[in-house]
Motif scaffolding. Sequence first.
Motif, PDB file in Angstrom:
ATOM      1  N   CYS A  62       6.126  18.299  -0.670  1.00  0.00           N
ATOM      2  CA  CYS A  62       7.073  18.079  -1.771  1.00  0.00           C
ATOM      3  C   CYS A  62       8.176  17.114  -1.366  1.00  0.00           C
ATOM      4  O   CYS A  62       8.563  16.213  -2.139  1.00  0.00           O
ATOM      5  N   LEU A 119       0.812   6.819  -5.591  1.00  0.00           N
ATOM      6  CA  LEU A 119       1.120   7.915  -6.511  1.00  0.00           C
ATOM      7  C   LEU A 119       1.729   7.417  -7.807  1.00  0.00           C
ATOM      8  O   LEU A 119       1.475   7.963  -8.873  1.00  0.00           O
ATOM      9  N   ASN A 132       6.843  13.676  -1.370  1.00  0.00           N
ATOM     10  CA  ASN A 132       6.743  13.127  -2.722  1.00  0.00           C
ATOM     11  C   ASN A 132       8.089  12.574  -3.197  1.00  0.00           C
ATOM     12  O   ASN A 132       8.163  11.501  -3.802  1.00  0.00           O
ATOM     13  N   ASN A 136      -4.574  12.321  -6.809  1.00  0.00           N
ATOM     14  CA  ASN A 136      -3.651  13.233  -6.126  1.00  0.00           C
ATOM     15  C   ASN A 136      -4.393  14.123  -5.134  1.00  0.00           C
ATOM     16  O   ASN A 136      -5.630  14.164  -5.102  1.00  0.00           O
ATOM     17  N   SER A 137      -3.643  14.881  -4.373  1.00  0.00           N
ATOM     18  CA  SER A 137      -4.204  15.795  -3.383  1.00  0.00           C
ATOM     19  C   SER A 137      -5.079  16.859  -4.038  1.00  0.00           C
ATOM     20  O   SER A 137      -4.863  17.240  -5.197  1.00  0.00           O
ATOM     21  N   GLN A 142       2.994  16.541  -7.027  1.00  0.00           N
ATOM     22  CA  GLN A 142       2.716  15.122  -7.214  1.00  0.00           C
ATOM     23  C   GLN A 142       2.649  14.790  -8.696  1.00  0.00           C
ATOM     24  O   GLN A 142       3.205  13.783  -9.149  1.00  0.00           O
ATOM     25  N   TRP A 151      -3.366  11.165 -11.818  1.00  0.00           N
ATOM     26  CA  TRP A 151      -3.543  12.466 -11.157  1.00  0.00           C
ATOM     27  C   TRP A 151      -4.891  12.618 -10.465  1.00  0.00           C
ATOM     28  O   TRP A 151      -5.044  13.440  -9.557  1.00  0.00           O
ATOM     29  N   SER A 156       6.111  14.771 -10.165  1.00  0.00           N
ATOM     30  CA  SER A 156       6.828  13.576  -9.696  1.00  0.00           C
ATOM     31  C   SER A 156       6.388  12.342 -10.471  1.00  0.00           C
ATOM     32  O   SER A 156       7.216  11.496 -10.836  1.00  0.00           O
ATOM     33  N   GLN A 157       5.096  12.246 -10.734  1.00  0.00           N
ATOM     34  CA  GLN A 157       4.568  11.114 -11.497  1.00  0.00           C
ATOM     35  C   GLN A 157       5.094  11.124 -12.936  1.00  0.00           C
ATOM     36  O   GLN A 157       5.433  10.078 -13.493  1.00  0.00           O
TER      37      GLN A 157
END
Length: 245
Positions: A224, A243, A227, A175-176, A184, A172, A187-188
Amino acid sequence: MIRDKKIVVVMPAYNAAKTLVQTYNEIPFDIVDEVLLVDDASKDETSTIAKQLNIGLHIHEKNLGYGGNQKTCYTAALNTGADIVIMLHPDYQYTPKLIGAMAYLLESGEFDVVLGSRILGGKALSGGMPYYKYFFNRILTLSQNILMSAKLSEYHTGYRAYNRKVLEKLNWRNNSDDFVFDNQFLSQAIFHGFKIGEITCPTKYFEDASSINFLRSMKYGLGCLKNGLLFRLHKWGIYKSKLFS
């Protein structure tokens, strides 16, 4: 603490002075061991109020964004030795009264991630969620469920709880720094096979509650979908995304 599990609540804050006290006062301190607040360069008295409440405070000298704020939150929580970390927005949009339910689900060992879903109880619209946000919520959730072979009621709630191993395992930190950070992260968690539970969560939309505008919502929605596509392409071995590494 729940059976020797340290419970830490983190608050990613930006201009939350009007709602911070009300939110803080409803936290169940019979089980919560520590509260940490990260002030993302607020322009109001958020930090002053946090100090008055004796909340563990971290202040960003410049605004790093919602995702950047959470990165500081989780780093700080791990450094305190947290076993369970619950993200609670200090704008009082989500009720702190559900912290106990979320923490006990994680402590049971049956789940690694718990989400407070605005959709499960069917009260999102009556709670004030704008119709366009509700519509895109359902479309995006359906799309991501298909792309990621999951069955979540929604991917976009800001009320989330994680056990320590999730925060230690997922990537993480890369991430963004923007709002898509949450998506994200989820999703991970799905990609790495963590067990995700949901509870119904009433949500309040009012003037002092934080909310992104239509254009930011569109940017978030596209993020999204990206992702979900990256997830599927990575699973198929067509494209390797950082990611999910």
